[in-house]
Design a protein around this motif. Structure first.
Motif, mmCIF file in Angstrom:
data_model
loop_
_atom_site.group_PDB
_atom_site.id
_atom_site.type_symbol
_atom_site.label_atom_id
_atom_site.label_comp_id
_atom_site.label_asym_id
_atom_site.label_seq_id
_atom_site.Cartn_x
_atom_site.Cartn_y
_atom_site.Cartn_z
ATOM 1 N N VAL A 164 6.207 -4.565 28.895
ATOM 2 C CA VAL A 164 6.907 -4.687 27.619
ATOM 3 C C VAL A 164 7.061 -6.172 27.316
ATOM 4 O O VAL A 164 7.760 -6.894 28.029
ATOM 5 C CB VAL A 164 8.287 -4.009 27.660
ATOM 6 N N ASP A 165 6.379 -6.639 26.267
ATOM 7 C CA ASP A 165 6.511 -8.026 25.815
ATOM 8 C C ASP A 165 7.648 -8.109 24.806
ATOM 9 O O ASP A 165 7.762 -7.256 23.916
ATOM 10 C CB ASP A 165 5.214 -8.514 25.156
ATOM 11 N N VAL A 166 8.471 -9.140 24.928
ATOM 12 C CA VAL A 166 9.649 -9.303 24.063
ATOM 13 C C VAL A 166 9.395 -10.441 23.078
ATOM 14 O O VAL A 166 9.000 -11.547 23.476
ATOM 15 C CB VAL A 166 10.912 -9.592 24.905
ATOM 16 N N TYR A 167 9.636 -10.166 21.789
ATOM 17 C CA TYR A 167 9.458 -11.159 20.732
ATOM 18 C C TYR A 167 10.751 -11.253 19.925
ATOM 19 O O TYR A 167 11.433 -10.240 19.701
ATOM 20 C CB TYR A 167 8.327 -10.767 19.768
ATOM 21 N N ASP A 168 11.078 -12.429 19.463
ATOM 22 C CA ASP A 168 12.201 -12.603 18.552
ATOM 23 C C ASP A 168 11.781 -12.202 17.142
ATOM 24 O O ASP A 168 10.658 -12.478 16.711
ATOM 25 C CB ASP A 168 12.677 -14.060 18.532
ATOM 26 N N GLY A 169 12.699 -11.564 16.393
ATOM 27 C CA GLY A 169 12.434 -11.240 14.999
ATOM 28 C C GLY A 169 11.798 -9.879 14.809
ATOM 29 O O GLY A 169 11.615 -9.102 15.756
ATOM 30 N N GLY A 170 11.474 -9.588 13.531
ATOM 31 C CA GLY A 170 10.897 -8.302 13.166
ATOM 32 C C GLY A 170 9.390 -8.349 13.072
ATOM 33 O O GLY A 170 8.719 -9.093 13.802
ATOM 34 N N TYR A 171 8.838 -7.584 12.107
ATOM 35 C CA TYR A 171 7.384 -7.415 12.043
ATOM 36 C C TYR A 171 6.656 -8.727 11.785
ATOM 37 O O TYR A 171 5.679 -9.052 12.462
ATOM 38 C CB TYR A 171 7.038 -6.392 10.950
ATOM 39 N N ASN A 172 7.122 -9.502 10.793
ATOM 40 C CA ASN A 172 6.420 -10.750 10.465
ATOM 41 C C ASN A 172 6.438 -11.718 11.636
ATOM 42 O O ASN A 172 5.409 -12.313 11.990
ATOM 43 C CB ASN A 172 7.065 -11.408 9.232
#
Length: 617
Positions: free
Chosen positions: A200-208
């Protein structure tokens, strides 16, 4: 911030496929997490492990004490003998006649359309989408610490999706949601989890934000792979140089080369939707003249409708659930006869129809058999692909191709259904909720394919991102027995629906009447609110419609060029503003005069555009 759920080195395997591999994650109060990934990649499994519905093979899952948690899955397992009130209000101990005094409960029941279903309606008589909405309402009316939602937007219309997003943003509870609705994800999520290959890779923010971050990670991975390949070539060249036996080489160099050769990452599952050879399309596609369309339950959907679909038109069709969008699509397809009027279909039309239901596939047959039913071989450009090769390009491994259709995930079955439609080489595509159950990667492939689609396209979708991306015009059913063109697109639709909602609120709320009575009341209110001259069905000819559409596009291009000139002049003026010299002042005056001319020309173009757009309504 308090910790609600922790996952520590969690493993989970189904059959031979590892879905979670040493995954460690945490959820805090106030988190709003969107979960994305390919179908079958482990998203729903992750939700089950988080919520305690499933246990991991290894690792530990810990919940905060007294955690108030609700989970809304894609399967609404409700007692068919219960009423809607039993499901939604029963656990709260709130009587049916008391709910209207509670602002939160009232907002949820109205926002999700539960009132319109009738609180005394038996759950067993509801459709699948209505059951899911009831299940969702039962979770949202509670006072929770965390709500976990699996594809909550699948059976909501455009305004329902917007309401849900606004409700979740205002709620105090934490949120974990699996969704493929890009607009919804971008609106509600502050963090994005991408589930793939057991990690599971974690990213800040939503789709964009996730899209930009994933593109950057892909770029870095490509650079790392290029460096690895360069090093591998150098090591292999050194090992092969000269006659001495391999064992005479320094052992550390041999080990380094072997490590480089082995250190090749496993390929990610990929999907590639393809535009098959296109059939020629004539001047006439489908025309409805003075048509009256009646729904199967006897309700008049539209009256005296004249609607001509021209070649190459790209139409988005919106409306509330139950407004008759699918019925209209069936009429266009010729599957539902007109009550009155005439339907004319061009001789060269070859129809491709993606239905909302998945029951047209035999669950006991293998995936590969379902593809071979359409064609054993297909020609793509100068290449000929077998059905098996085609399946691989669609993301189905050779082992997966022999899986019975009933064992595929909803997204995999949807992808298979879409492929079968495209393989029939249509030039008229009717798509009924094509985004349901599709993962974001497949959605991007679908949009890329439809961007260059040469035929005629009619799409029903609650996914405003898709409608705004691939459609040139938007039409709506407001319940006033007319088909309304919306030059302003989805924003105009939501604005008109808001006007309807205000009109409906002035009347008496339905506290438990039958769904049919409620639908009639809503249709009457919709007719009063939405009846405008712009809602009249078009009466212009197909040729005139195409001419106006082309002129509108030309005006839009001219306006865009003027906007670019305007921005360039404003940048030049900003630079000169800091220069006190006489030359700079003279230049500023000249640029200001030019800018005034551009603004005047731009206003004229915009006025011309509005006048032309009015002719299409």
């Amino acid at each position: 911030m308090a910790n609600l759920i922790n996952l520590e080195n969690v493993d989970k395997t189904y059959g031979l496929k590892t879905l979670l591999d040493h995954v460690s994650l945490g959820i805090q109060t106030g988190d709003r997490i969107g979960v994305v990934g390919l179908n079958g990649g482990g998203k729903s499994t992750l939700l089950k492990v988080l919520s305690g519905q499933d246990t991991p093979d290894a690792g530990r899952v810990s919940h905060a004490s007294d955690l108030q948690l609700a989970v809304v899955t894609q399967d609404a397992n409700l007692n068919p003998d219960d009423t809607v009130a039993d499901v939604v209000l029963g656990p709260l101990g709130v009587a049916t006649f008391e709910w209207a005094s509670n602002a939160r409960i009232r907002d949820v029941l109205q926002g999700l359309g539960i009132v319109d279903l009738g609180l005394e309606t038996k759950v067993g008589s509801l459709s699948g989408g209505e059951r899911r909405r009831t299940n969702l309402a039962a979770a949202l009316v509670r006072d929770l610490d965390l709500v976990i939602l699996d594809e909550p937007t699948n059976h909501l219309d455009v305004e329902g999706v917007q309401w849900l997003a606004e409700h979740l943003l205002a709620a105090k509870c934490a949120l974990v949601v699996v969704t493929h609705d890009r607009w919804f994800l971008d609106t509600v999520a502050t963090t994005t989890w991408e589930v793939h290959d057991g990690v599971v890779d974690v990213y800040d923010g939503g789709y964009n934000d996730w899209t930009f971050a994933r593109a950057e990670r892909a770029r870095q991975a490509d650079a790392a792979e290029q460096r690895r390949q360069n090093l591998a070539r150098k090591e292999l060249a050194w090992l092969r140089r000269g006659a001495p036996a391999r064992t005479s080489k320094p052992r550390y160099r041999i080990e380094a080369a072997e490590a480089l050769i082995k250190n090749v990452p496993a390929p990610r599952d990929s999907v590639e939707l393809m535009a098959f050879s296109k059939q020629r399309q004539g001047k006439i596609v489908v025309e409805l003249e003075n048509a009256t369309i009646t729904t199967p339950d006897g309700r008049t959907l539209v009256e005296d409708l004249t609607w001509r679909l021209g070649p190459g038109e790209r139409i988005g069709l919106v409306g509330v659930n139950g407004s008759g969008k699918t019925t209209l699509l069936k009429t266009l397809a010729g599957a539902l006869p007109l009550t009155d009027g005439r339907r004319k279909e061009g001789k060269t039309v070859r129809l491709g129809w993606l239905r909302q239901e998945l029951d047209d596939l035999d669950g006991d047959r293998r995936l590969l058999d379902a593809v071979e039913d359409v064609a054993s071989y297909v020609d793509l450009g100068k290449k000929q692909l077998s059905a098996s090769q085609l399946c691989e390009r669609l993301g189905f491994s050779p082992a997966r191709q022999r899986t019975p259709i009933k064992d595929l995930s909803g997204g995999e079955r949807r992808r298979l259904q879409l492929t079968r439609v495209l393989m029939s080489e249509p030039n008229l595509l009717l798509l009924d909720e094509p985004t349901n159950d599709l993962d974001i990667d497949t959605l991007q492939e679908l949009e890329s394919l439809l961007d260059s689609w040469a035929g005629t396209l009619v799409v029903i979708s609650h996914d405003r991102y898709l409608i705004e991306r691939i459609c040139d015009s938007t039409w709506a059913l407001f319940g006033d027995k007319k088909l309304t063109n919306l030059p302003g697109g989805i924003e105009e639709y939501l604005r008109r629906r808001s006007q309807q909602a205000k009109a409906e609120k002035s009347g008496v709320l339905n506290l438990g009447d039958s769904a049919a009575t409620s639908a009639k009341d809503n249709a009457d209110a919709a007719a009063a609110a939405a009846a405008q001259p712009a809602a009249a069905a078009p009466t212009i000819s197909a040729a005139e419609h195409r001419r106006i559409t082309k002129e509108l596009a030309a005006l839009e291009r001219k306006t865009q060029k003027l906007e670019q000139q305007q921005a360039k002049i404003e940048d030049q003026m900003a630079t000169l503003a800091a220069d006190p010299s006489a030359e700079a002042i003279d230049k500023l005056a000249e640029l200001s005069a030019t800018l005034g001319e551009i603004n005047s020309e731009k206003e004229e173009l915009e006025m011309a555009w509005m006048e032309l757009a009015a002719e299409l309504e």
